[in-house]
Scaffold this motif. Structure first.
Motif, mmCIF file in Angstrom:
data_model
loop_
_atom_site.group_PDB
_atom_site.id
_atom_site.type_symbol
_atom_site.label_atom_id
_atom_site.label_comp_id
_atom_site.label_asym_id
_atom_site.label_seq_id
_atom_site.Cartn_x
_atom_site.Cartn_y
_atom_site.Cartn_z
ATOM 1 N N VAL A 45 -6.250 5.780 -5.984
ATOM 2 C CA VAL A 45 -6.576 4.783 -7.004
ATOM 3 C C VAL A 45 -5.337 4.509 -7.851
ATOM 4 C CG1 VAL A 45 -8.044 4.205 -8.966
ATOM 5 C CG2 VAL A 45 -8.983 5.501 -7.044
ATOM 6 N N VAL A 46 -4.845 3.275 -7.764
ATOM 7 C CA VAL A 46 -3.650 2.876 -8.501
ATOM 8 C C VAL A 46 -3.646 1.355 -8.612
ATOM 9 C CG1 VAL A 46 -2.179 2.723 -6.435
ATOM 10 C CG2 VAL A 46 -1.138 3.229 -8.658
ATOM 11 N N PHE A 47 -3.097 0.836 -9.687
ATOM 12 C CA PHE A 47 -3.036 -0.607 -9.927
ATOM 13 C C PHE A 47 -4.425 -1.258 -9.856
ATOM 14 C CE2 PHE A 47 1.166 0.428 -7.982
ATOM 15 C CZ PHE A 47 1.938 0.223 -9.123
ATOM 16 N N GLY A 48 -5.440 -0.513 -10.310
ATOM 17 C CA GLY A 48 -6.784 -1.071 -10.406
ATOM 18 C C GLY A 48 -7.532 -1.200 -9.095
ATOM 19 N N GLN A 49 -6.996 -0.611 -8.015
ATOM 20 C CA GLN A 49 -7.643 -0.688 -6.709
ATOM 21 C C GLN A 49 -7.686 0.696 -6.062
ATOM 22 O OE1 GLN A 49 -8.888 -3.552 -5.013
ATOM 23 N NE2 GLN A 49 -8.628 -4.602 -6.971
ATOM 24 N N GLU A 50 -8.616 0.871 -5.138
ATOM 25 C CA GLU A 50 -8.680 2.102 -4.350
ATOM 26 C C GLU A 50 -8.237 1.788 -2.924
ATOM 27 O OE1 GLU A 50 -11.789 5.700 -3.101
ATOM 28 O OE2 GLU A 50 -12.291 4.299 -4.718
ATOM 29 N N PHE A 51 -7.226 2.501 -2.460
ATOM 30 C CA PHE A 51 -6.662 2.294 -1.129
ATOM 31 C C PHE A 51 -7.029 3.484 -0.242
ATOM 32 C CE2 PHE A 51 -4.163 -0.030 -4.160
ATOM 33 C CZ PHE A 51 -3.800 -1.206 -3.526
ATOM 34 N N TYR A 52 -7.496 3.201 0.969
ATOM 35 C CA TYR A 52 -7.867 4.275 1.882
ATOM 36 C C TYR A 52 -7.672 3.817 3.321
ATOM 37 C CZ TYR A 52 -12.292 1.653 2.148
ATOM 38 O OH TYR A 52 -13.239 0.672 2.312
ATOM 39 N N TYR A 53 -7.791 4.757 4.232
ATOM 40 C CA TYR A 53 -7.510 4.501 5.646
ATOM 41 C C TYR A 53 -8.718 4.893 6.482
ATOM 42 C CZ TYR A 53 -5.005 4.908 10.147
ATOM 43 O OH TYR A 53 -4.596 4.786 11.451
ATOM 44 N N SER A 54 -9.048 4.061 7.464
ATOM 45 C CA SER A 54 -10.175 4.340 8.354
ATOM 46 C C SER A 54 -9.866 3.772 9.729
ATOM 47 C CB SER A 54 -11.459 3.707 7.801
ATOM 48 O OG SER A 54 -11.438 2.299 7.997
ATOM 49 N N ASN A 55 -10.861 3.793 10.604
ATOM 50 C CA ASN A 55 -10.655 3.231 11.940
ATOM 51 C C ASN A 55 -10.531 1.708 11.917
ATOM 52 O OD1 ASN A 55 -13.288 2.618 11.340
ATOM 53 N ND2 ASN A 55 -14.168 3.582 13.149
ATOM 54 N N GLU A 56 -10.661 1.115 10.739
ATOM 55 C CA GLU A 56 -10.426 -0.320 10.578
ATOM 56 C C GLU A 56 -9.034 -0.596 10.018
ATOM 57 O OE1 GLU A 56 -13.549 -2.407 8.524
ATOM 58 O OE2 GLU A 56 -15.049 -0.971 9.194
ATOM 59 N N GLY A 57 -8.240 0.452 9.841
ATOM 60 C CA GLY A 57 -6.909 0.300 9.276
ATOM 61 C C GLY A 57 -6.899 0.615 7.791
ATOM 62 N N ILE A 58 -5.878 0.134 7.085
ATOM 63 C CA ILE A 58 -5.770 0.356 5.642
ATOM 64 C C ILE A 58 -6.655 -0.655 4.920
ATOM 65 C CG2 ILE A 58 -4.229 0.322 3.648
ATOM 66 C CD1 ILE A 58 -1.968 1.177 5.512
ATOM 67 N N LEU A 59 -7.493 -0.147 4.023
ATOM 68 C CA LEU A 59 -8.420 -0.994 3.284
ATOM 69 C C LEU A 59 -8.256 -0.751 1.786
ATOM 70 C CD1 LEU A 59 -11.596 -0.345 5.472
ATOM 71 C CD2 LEU A 59 -10.067 -2.314 5.609
ATOM 72 N N ALA A 84 -7.817 9.605 6.780
ATOM 73 C CA ALA A 84 -7.682 9.104 5.413
ATOM 74 C C ALA A 84 -6.882 10.052 4.531
ATOM 75 C CB ALA A 84 -9.066 8.873 4.812
ATOM 76 N N ASN A 85 -7.063 11.348 4.724
ATOM 77 C CA ASN A 85 -6.370 12.317 3.873
ATOM 78 C C ASN A 85 -4.864 12.327 4.125
ATOM 79 O OD1 ASN A 85 -8.906 12.990 2.933
ATOM 80 N ND2 ASN A 85 -9.153 14.672 4.380
ATOM 81 N N LYS A 86 -4.481 12.156 5.371
ATOM 82 C CA LYS A 86 -3.052 12.088 5.691
ATOM 83 C C LYS A 86 -2.435 10.849 5.042
ATOM 84 C CE LYS A 86 0.186 12.205 9.581
ATOM 85 N NZ LYS A 86 0.943 13.356 9.054
ATOM 86 N N PHE A 87 -3.169 9.744 5.093
ATOM 87 C CA PHE A 87 -2.694 8.508 4.468
ATOM 88 C C PHE A 87 -2.591 8.665 2.951
ATOM 89 C CE2 PHE A 87 -3.953 4.396 2.477
ATOM 90 C CZ PHE A 87 -2.804 3.681 2.779
ATOM 91 N N THR A 88 -3.620 9.238 2.347
ATOM 92 C CA THR A 88 -3.607 9.454 0.899
ATOM 93 C C THR A 88 -2.446 10.347 0.490
ATOM 94 O OG1 THR A 88 -6.006 9.177 0.736
ATOM 95 C CG2 THR A 88 -4.924 10.360 -1.055
ATOM 96 N N ASP A 89 -2.232 11.409 1.253
ATOM 97 C CA ASP A 89 -1.134 12.330 0.949
ATOM 98 C C ASP A 89 0.206 11.598 0.977
ATOM 99 O OD1 ASP A 89 -0.247 15.058 0.420
ATOM 100 O OD2 ASP A 89 0.615 15.010 2.428
ATOM 101 N N GLU A 90 0.368 10.719 1.954
ATOM 102 C CA GLU A 90 1.622 9.974 2.070
ATOM 103 C C GLU A 90 1.791 8.978 0.923
ATOM 104 O OE1 GLU A 90 3.985 7.379 5.490
ATOM 105 O OE2 GLU A 90 2.618 9.004 6.032
ATOM 106 N N LEU A 91 0.698 8.299 0.552
ATOM 107 C CA LEU A 91 0.773 7.352 -0.560
ATOM 108 C C LEU A 91 1.088 8.055 -1.876
ATOM 109 C CD1 LEU A 91 -1.982 4.581 -0.397
ATOM 110 C CD2 LEU A 91 0.411 4.493 0.290
ATOM 111 N N VAL A 92 0.387 9.159 -2.123
ATOM 112 C CA VAL A 92 0.583 9.891 -3.376
ATOM 113 C C VAL A 92 2.009 10.422 -3.470
ATOM 114 C CG1 VAL A 92 -0.076 11.989 -4.619
ATOM 115 C CG2 VAL A 92 -1.841 10.472 -3.720
ATOM 116 N N PHE A 93 2.543 10.907 -2.361
ATOM 117 C CA PHE A 93 3.920 11.412 -2.372
ATOM 118 C C PHE A 93 4.908 10.277 -2.646
ATOM 119 C CE2 PHE A 93 7.947 12.699 -0.451
ATOM 120 C CZ PHE A 93 8.122 13.946 -1.043
#
Length: 251
Positions: free
Chosen positions: A61-75, A127-136
């Motif tokens: 959660v950053v810039f007023g949006q929640e970003f996550y990853y799934s089998n549909e890609g980045i959402l 999703a967790n791998k994506f979140t970890d990369e974004l947060v870093f």
């Protein structure tokens, strides 16, 4: 305008222009097991003394949006408005001076390279791998290890699990005692079934999908059992599928 006033205003303008805006970064944490992981952790094959606290899905959660990853890609979506409902926990990961433009450009790059929909893997690239990369990228911090534990450990523990069907006769044998003219040729019992896998029994009732130890239902021991073969589906993936069923066709 005096020299000192001009210098003061100039300094204020520069600070507004060049001082980076600090933005908070949070992680929304969702438990795909709905609390079942903690209760069932001691029963899970291969886990030993390891205590699971949840089967986690995360969003940044950053810039007023929640970003996550799934089998549909980045959402992205409004925070806490995913299909998973409200997060179980919210983790403060610090702050960032990365601009929104820089961040969105980075996300766009990831969506075209390593985080396409085709790259998604429930355990190894999730999703967790994506979140970890974004947060870093944003803060230089990593997710707590209890969130990233499963992707690291489950592949090491993967093995083939036997699958059995437990069959219970709700009539307790009464149907078989009835004359065939009454019960028909094919009716030999009133059957209830449970699937036994991962050393647990899964079944469906008026209360929804339930889990217990094998033969741990109020029906006691099964009337008979059947061997359904084996599976190499990881426990986490199975629980995600079960969670989907519990909120759709098997509520």
């Amino acid at each position: 305008m005096s020299f000192f006033r001009e210098r003061f205003l100039s300094s204020c303008c520069k600070s507004r222009i060049f001082k980076p805006k600090v933005i908070s970064v949070k992680v929304h944490l969702y438990d795909l097991s709905n609390g079942m992981a903690t209760k069932l952790s001691p029963s899970l094959p291969g886990m030993g003394e390891t205590q699971l606290t949840g089967i986690w899905h995360t969003g940044t959660v950053v810039f007023g949006q929640e970003f996550y990853y799934s089998n549909e890609g980045i959402l992205k979506c409004t925070p806490a408005r995913t299909l998973l409902g409200q997060p179980k926990r919210i983790i403060d990961m610090g702050s960032t001076d990365i601009t929104e433009e820089e961040f969105l450009a980075h996300v766009e790059d990831l969506s075209n390279t390593s985080y396409r929909s085709a790259d998604f893997h429930m355990i190894l690239h999730n999703a967790n791998k994506f979140t970890d990369e974004l947060v870093f990228f944003l803060t230089g911090n990593n997710l707590p290890s209890y969130i990233t534990f499963l992707p690291e450990e489950i592949p090491k523990r993967t093995k083939i699990f036997p699958v059995r069907l437990y069959i219970y006769d709700l009539s307790q044998g009464i149907i078989e005692l009835l004359p065939q003219s009454i019960r028909g040729a094919n009716l030999t019992g009133i059957w209830h079934t449970g699937v036994v896998v991962y050393r647990l029994e899964f079944f469906f009732s008026s209360a929804g999908i339930k889990i217990c130890q094998p033969s741990g239902t109020i029906l006691g021991d099964p009337h008979k059992t059947a061997d359904l073969g084996e599976t190499f589906v990881p426990f986490e993936k199975f629980m995600t599928y079960l969670q989907h069923l519990s909120t759709t066709s098997f509520r």
